[in-house]
Design a protein around this motif. Structure first.
Motif, PDB file in Angstrom:
ATOM      1  N   ARG A   1       1.081 -10.429  -5.235  1.00  0.00           N
ATOM      2  CA  ARG A   1      -1.008 -10.959  -5.355  1.00  0.00           C
ATOM      3  C   ARG A   1      -1.741 -10.222  -4.080  1.00  0.00           C
ATOM      4  N   TRP A   2      -0.711  -9.322  -3.519  1.00  0.00           N
ATOM      5  CA  TRP A   2      -1.604  -7.880  -2.867  1.00  0.00           C
ATOM      6  C   TRP A   2      -2.194  -7.180  -3.694  1.00  0.00           C
ATOM      7  N   ALA A   3      -1.473  -6.818  -4.101  1.00  0.00           N
ATOM      8  CA  ALA A   3      -1.692  -6.050  -5.335  1.00  0.00           C
ATOM      9  C   ALA A   3      -3.036  -6.087  -6.004  1.00  0.00           C
TER      10      ALA A   3
ATOM     11  N   LYS B   1      -2.203   2.861   6.986  1.00  0.00           N
ATOM     12  CA  LYS B   1      -2.330   4.985   7.385  1.00  0.00           C
ATOM     13  C   LYS B   1      -1.554   5.182   8.047  1.00  0.00           C
ATOM     14  N   ASP B   2      -1.402   4.831   9.462  1.00  0.00           N
ATOM     15  CA  ASP B   2      -0.055   4.825  10.774  1.00  0.00           C
ATOM     16  C   ASP B   2       1.235   5.178  10.091  1.00  0.00           C
ATOM     17  N   LEU B   3       1.912   4.579   8.743  1.00  0.00           N
ATOM     18  CA  LEU B   3       2.708   4.723   7.966  1.00  0.00           C
ATOM     19  C   LEU B   3       3.133   5.323   7.793  1.00  0.00           C
ATOM     20  N   LEU B   4       2.087   5.660   6.777  1.00  0.00           N
ATOM     21  CA  LEU B   4       1.845   6.923   5.789  1.00  0.00           C
ATOM     22  C   LEU B   4       2.124   8.429   6.664  1.00  0.00           C
TER      23      LEU B   4
ATOM     24  N   ALA C   1      -6.751  -5.013   9.511  1.00  0.00           N
ATOM     25  CA  ALA C   1      -5.632  -4.253  10.452  1.00  0.00           C
ATOM     26  C   ALA C   1      -4.568  -3.732   9.687  1.00  0.00           C
ATOM     27  N   VAL C   2      -4.548  -4.181   7.982  1.00  0.00           N
ATOM     28  CA  VAL C   2      -3.440  -3.625   7.274  1.00  0.00           C
ATOM     29  C   VAL C   2      -3.876  -2.635   6.494  1.00  0.00           C
TER      30      VAL C   2
ATOM     31  N   GLU D   1       0.914  -1.207   0.045  1.00  0.00           N
ATOM     32  CA  GLU D   1       0.419  -0.203  -0.235  1.00  0.00           C
ATOM     33  C   GLU D   1       0.891   0.745  -0.200  1.00  0.00           C
ATOM     34  N   ILE D   2       2.129   1.845   0.396  1.00  0.00           N
ATOM     35  CA  ILE D   2       2.996   2.264   0.858  1.00  0.00           C
ATOM     36  C   ILE D   2       3.477   2.904  -0.845  1.00  0.00           C
ATOM     37  N   VAL D   3       3.864   1.407  -1.504  1.00  0.00           N
ATOM     38  CA  VAL D   3       4.543   1.395  -2.465  1.00  0.00           C
ATOM     39  C   VAL D   3       3.401   2.263  -3.270  1.00  0.00           C
TER      40      VAL D   3
END
Length: 839
Positions: free
Chosen positions: A569-571, A732-735, A726-727, A541-543
Motif C-alpha cells: 500500500r505504501w509503494a 534518509k538517516d537509515l540509508l 517523517a518517513v 523506501e529502503i527496499v
C-alpha cells in the motif's frame, strides 16, 4: 618460557598423572569400576546447573588429541563385539545410529567394525531438502535438539537390529527416549546399545531390562569399560563455586584461555600463515553419516584415502614432528579417517594426533591432573540453526604441535571462518603452520526424490481464502480448512518439547479475545498507528532504494503478511507502484517451502524477490531462511534469491533492512488469525503435504464476525499522508547509517536462558511480538518486563493475569519484554485450571 618449551614440558609433567585428580581432590568426585576406567576418562568442570563435572574421554577424539589409530580402533573393536553378539546373519541386516555431535565418529567406526552395516547419525543442522524421519531431545546436553535426516527413509524402516552408539551410557535417558520414539514408528525385535563406558548408577542399572520388557524387544548393552561416578553431597554447588573462582569472565572477545594457571592468557596475534590443501574428496562419497553412509560409500572412501593423505603429507612443513588433524563438531569421521591414513603415510617419524572442535563450554585449567589444559575460543562459522555463539578447541594451544590440519565441510567454509577471530586465525596464533582442508558437504540429490511436477497451482486469494482483497496478497499455500488440526496448548507443548511432534504438525486452538482485550487492541492501534506507518514507509523506501526498483514482496506467513500488505500500500501511495505480493510458509527446523520458491522462480526474477516479516526476535527465522536458500540452490540449481529479510521492527539486531529497531507493540501481534486475514499459522505434516504440494494453512471463515484484519490495515494506511515527511527523513538517516546486524538480541537470549536455568534458547522468546505469541499459543512460565515499560505491555499484562503467569520487572533488559516458555513440558506444567504453576 616459550609456548613450545611449555608444551614440551606439558606432555612430560602429565605422563604419570590421572587427568581427573584435580577435580577429584577438590570436589571429592571419584570413579570406581574397571581398572581401565581412569585410562579412558579424565574429569573437568563446566558451568551447568544440572551437573558440574564432565567425563572427558581420552579415546574419543573430541576434547583430547589422541592417535587416530587408537580412536578408530576403539570404535572398530566395539563393532566387532556387536557383530559377534548378533551373529553373521543378523549383523548383515543391522543399521548403526550415532549421536551428534560427540559420537558421530565413534558410531561410524562401530559401523566399520560391523563391516556391512549402513550408518546414520543424528544432526543439529537442519537441511531444507531432506524430510525429517524422526527427532528427539537430549535433556542433559547444552544443545539438545536432534534430527534424523536419512536420504533414504527406508534406512530406518527395516526389521534388522538397530545399533545405537553414544560415547557414554550414564542415565540411559537419551538412548531410551530414542528407542521409544523410533520403536513407535519402526518397530523391531532387537536393539544394541554401544558406548565406550557404562557409568550408570545402581539406581539406573535395572532400567534397561525394564524398558526392554515394556516395548517387547531385546535390548543388549556393549561397552569397553564400566563403573560409577561417586558424587559427595553438595557437589553441584561446590563445583559451581570452583568454576566461578577459576574462570576469568570473557568480557573481551579477543581473550582466549591458553596456558595460564586457569588456562587463560590474552589472545596472541596470528604468527603463522594459513594455507589450503586440496583433498580431491571423491564426489560420490558423503562427508559423513548425516544423511546415511552405505557400505558402498565406505569402499569408495577406503580407495581414495591414501591419495588424500599423501596430499596432506606433501603440504606439511619440512621437519614437522607433531601434527594435529582437527575436525569440526559433527564432522568427526572424515577427519578421523584422513588422520588415520596420514598416520600410516608418514610412519613413526611424525606423531599424528586427532581431535575436533566442539560446542561444549568447559573450564580450562593448566594442571597435569586436569583433562582440559587449554582452550581456544572462536565464533561459530557454519550459520547454525540455533544461532551464533562461541565454539572451542581444547588441548591444542600449548601442546607442541608443529602443524594443524583443520578439516571443515563446505557449509562451514564461510567468511566467519576466515575472520580475524575465526578458527584458523586462533590456531595460527599458537601453531607455526596451519593447513585448511575442505570436504564438500553432501546434500542429497535426486536419486530418492520424486520427479518435480510440471505445474504448480496458482496462489490462493480472497475472498475464497483469507479476508484480504484478492489483489492484496496471493497465498502460495494449500487450503486445509476442512482438516481438524487444533490441539490443546498443553498437549501440543508436551509433544513439541518431548520431540514427539514438530510444532508445524498441529495448530493451537484459536484464542478468542475478551471484550477487555479487544478494547486494549483498539487502544493500542490508535496509539501506535502513526508509528507503524512511519516504520512501514521507512522499510519500503529502503527496499526500493537498495533491493529493487520493482520488488516482488514475499511475506513469511503469517506474521509477515499484514506487513507485506502495508508495504504494498505504501509503494502505491507514495510511488504509484503496483507491486506483486505473495505469502509463503517457512518452518523452523524444516526451512522454506521449496515448491513456493519454484513457483516464484517460474513467474518472477528471483533477484527481485524481497522476503518480508513482521519483526525479529532472536533471529532464528533469519538463519533458517539463509540456510534453506543455500540448500535450495544446491538441490535445484536456481540462484538469485536474497536471504536478507525486510522487517518492520528489528529489536534483535538480526537484519539490515528494517523500519525501526525499537521493540514496541505491533498490534498485529496481539491476535491470531483475526488480524491476519483469518488464516492460521502454516502446517507441514507428511500425511497432508506431499512432495509436490505447497505447505498448508486453514481459513477460519467462521470467525468473520470477529475479523479485525481490514480495520488494522486501514488504520495504519490512513496515517500515510501525515507521516510522509517523517518517513523521508527516517529513510534518509537509515540509508546513510551503519545497519550491520550485531545480534545483540541473541546474546541476551543466551544470557537469560542460563540465568533462569532454562538452558534451551528455543524456550526464550524475546520482544513484545514473541512474548504475545507465547501467551496465546504456548505454555508460558513467566514474563520478563523491562522496568518502566508502559502501555506497550498492557495486553501482555492482561493475558498474564488471565493465565496466572507472573510478570517480573527486570532492569537493563534489551527488549521491552521477554516471554519464557515453561521448561517443564509435561501437562503437569499447568494446573487443572490451565494456569501456570511454579517450578
Amino acid at each position: 618460557m616459550t609456548e613450545r618449551a611449555h608444551a614440551e614440558g606439558h606432555a612430560d609433567e602429565g605422563a604419570g598423572a590421572w587427568s581427573g585428580s584435580w577435580v577429584a581432590e577438590r570436589l571429592g568426585v571419584g570413579l570406581t569400576g574397571d581398572e581401565a576406567l581412569t585410562g579412558l576418562l579424565g574429569l573437568a568442570l563446566r558451568r551447568n546447573p544440572k551437573r558440574a563435572h564432565l567425563l572427558v574421554s581420552n579415546v574419543l577424539g573430541k576434547h583430547v588429541p589422541q592417535s587416530p589409530s587408537v580412536v578408530h580402533g576403539h570404535g572398530v573393536a566395539l563393532g566387532r563385539r556387536v557383530r559377534d553378539l548378533l551373529g553373521a546373519e543378523a549383523a548383515e541386516r543391522a543399521v548403526v545410529l550415532g549421536y551428534a555431535e560427540t559420537a558421530t565418529g565413534l558410531g561410524h567406526s562401530v559401523a566399520d567394525g560391523l563391516g556391512s552395516a549402513p550408518y546414520l547419525h543424528s544432526t543439529r543442522r537442519p537441511v531444507a531438502t531432506v524430510a525429517r524421519a524422526g527427532g528427539f531431545e537430549e535433556s542433559h546436553s547444552h544443545a539438545t535438539s536432534h534430527l534424523l535426516l536419512p536420504e533414504d527413509p527406508a534406512l530406518l524402516a527395516g526389521d534388522g537390529p538397530l545399533v545405537l552408539v553414544d560415547d557414554e551410557f550414564s542415565t540411559g535417558n537419551t538412548v531410551l527416549n530414542t528407542v521409544r520414539a523410533l520403536h513407535e514408528r519402526y518397530p523391531r525385535k532387537r536393539y544394541v546399545v554401544v558406548a565406550l563406558v557404562d557409568m550408570r548408577s545402581p539406581a539406573d542399572a535395572g532400567r534397561l531390562d525394564d524398558f526392554a520388557r515394556e516395548i517387547g524387544a531385546r535390548v543388549d548393552l556393549v561397552t569397553t569399560a564400566s563403573g560409577t561416578v561417586q558424587l559427595p553431597p553438595g557437589v553441584l554447588e561446590k563445583g559451581q563455586e570452583l568454576v566461578a573462582r577459576h574462570e576469568t569472565p570473557a568480557t573481551d572477545p579477543t581473550t582466549e584461555p591458553t596456558t595460564g594457571p586457569t588456562g587463560r592468557v590474552p589472545a596472541a596475534e596470528p604468527s603463522a600463515t594459513v594455507r589450503r590443501v586440496e583433498l580431491r574428496w571423491p564426489h560420490d562419497v558423503p562427508d559423513g553419516g548425516r544423511h546415511g553412509f552405505t557400505p558402498a560409500h565406505r569402499a569408495r572412501l577406503e580407495a581414495a584415502l591414501p591419495a588424500m593423505a599423501a596430499r596432506i603429507a606433501e603440504a606439511l612443513p619440512t621437519g614437522a614432528r607433531r601434527v594435529l588433524v582437527l575436525g569440526f563438531e559433527e564432522l568427526m569421521y572424515a577427519p578421523l579417517r584422513l588422520a588415520h591414513a596420514l598416520e600410516q603415510t608418514v610412519g613413526g617419524d611424525v606423531a599424528v594426533r586427532y581431535s575436533t572442535t566442539t560446542r561444549s563450554p568447559v573450564l580450562a585449567v593448566d594442571d597435569p591432573g586436569y583433562a582440559i589444559r587449554t582452550r581456544l575460543v572462536f565464533p561459530a562459522h557454519d550459520d547454525p540453526a540455533d544461532g551464533p555463539g562461541e565454539r572451542y578447541a581444547y588441548n591444542v594451544a600449548g601442546a607442541g604441535f608443529d602443524a594443524v590440519v583443520a578439516v571443515v565441510d563446505s557449509v562451514a567454509d564461510t567468511p566467519a571462518l576466515h575472520a580475524p577471530d575465526g578458527l584458523p586465525a586462533r590456531l595460527a596464533a599458537h601453531v607455526p603452520h596451519v593447513l585448511l582442508a575442505v570436504v564438500p558437504s553432501y546434500v542429497p540429490g535426486s536419486p530418492h526424490a520424486p520427479e518435480r511436477p510440471s505445474m504448480l497451482p496458482e496462489p490462493l486469494r480472497g475472498p475464497d481464502f483469507s479476508s484480504y482483497a484478492p489483489d492484496e496478497v496471493g497465498w502460495l499455500l494449500q487450503d486445509l480448512s476442512d482438516v481438524t488440526l487444533e490441539a490443546p496448548t498443553e498437549e501440543r507443548e508436551e509433544a513439541i518439547q518431548s520431540g514427539g511432534a514438530h510444532y508445524a504438525e498441529s495448530l493451537p486452538v484459536e484464542y478468542q479475545p475478551s471484550e477487555q482485550y479487544q478494547q486494549l487492541f483498539h487502544a493500542a492501534l490508535e496509539t501506535s498507528a502513526a508509528r507503524l506507518a512511519r516504520a512501514v514507509g521507512a522499510v519500503t523506501e529502503i527496499v526500493l532504494a537498495e533491493r529493487s526498483p520493482r520488488p516482488v514482496l514475499v511475506s513469511l506467513a503469517r506474521a509477515g503478511t499484514p506487513v507485506g500488505v502495508l508495504m504494498r500500500r505504501w509503494a502505491r501511495f507514495r510511488h504509484g507502484l503496483d507491486l506483486p505480493h505473495y505469502a509463503v510458509s517457512i518452518v523452523r527446523g524444516r526451512g522454506i517451502d521449496a515448491n513456493a520458491l519454484r513457483w516464484l522462480a517460474d513467474h518472477h526474477d528471483p533477484a527481485d524477490v524481497v522476503f518480508v516479516d513482521g519483526w525479529t526476535g532472536k533471529g532464528a527465522i533469519t538463519r533458517e531462511l539463509a540456510a534453506a536458500l543455500r540448500a535450495f540452490e544446491d538441490s535445484d540449481g536456481i540462484t538469485g534469491f536474497d536471504p536478507e529479510i525486510a522487517v518492520l521492527a528489528d529489536p534483535g539486531s538480526c537484519v539490515r533492512t528494517y523500519g525501526t529497531r525499537d521493540d514496541f507493540l505491533i498490534p498485529s501481534a496481539c491476535l491470531n488469525s483475526t488480524v491476519s486475514g483469518l488464516i492460521s499459522r502454516t502446517v507441514l505434516r507428511a500425511d497432508l503435504v506431499g512432495p509436490h504440494d505447497f505447505h498448508g494453512a486453514k481459513f477460519y471463515r467462521e470467525l468473520a464476525g470477529a475479523d479485525l484484519s481490514p480495520a488494522f490495515l486501514d488504520a495504519v494506511s490512513a496515517r500515510f499522508p501525515e507521516v510522509t515527511e517523517a518517513v523521508d527523513a527516517q529513510a534518509k538517516d537509515l540509508l546513510s547509517a551503519d545497519r550491520a546486524p550485531t545480534w545483540e538480541g541473541w546474546a541476551a537470549v543466551e544470557r537469560i536462558s542460563e540465568e533462569y536455568g532454562i538452558h534451551d534458547v528455543n524456550l526464550v522468546k524475546p520482544g513484545v511480538g514473541e512474548t504475545t505469541r507465547v501467551m496465546l499459543r504456548r505454555v508460558p512460565w513467566k514474563v520478563l518486563a523491562r522496568a518502566g515499560a508502559g502501555a506497550d505491555l498492557d495486553h501482555v499484562r492482561l493475558l498474564a493475569e488471565q493465565r496466572g503467569v507472573p510478570v517480573e520487572e527486570v532492569a537493563d533488559l534489551p527488549y521491552t519484554c521477554v516471554g519464557l516458555i515453561h521448561p517443564q513440558y509435561t501437562r503437569g506444567a499447568t494446573g487443572a485450571d490451565g494456569k501456570a504453576v511454579t517450578l
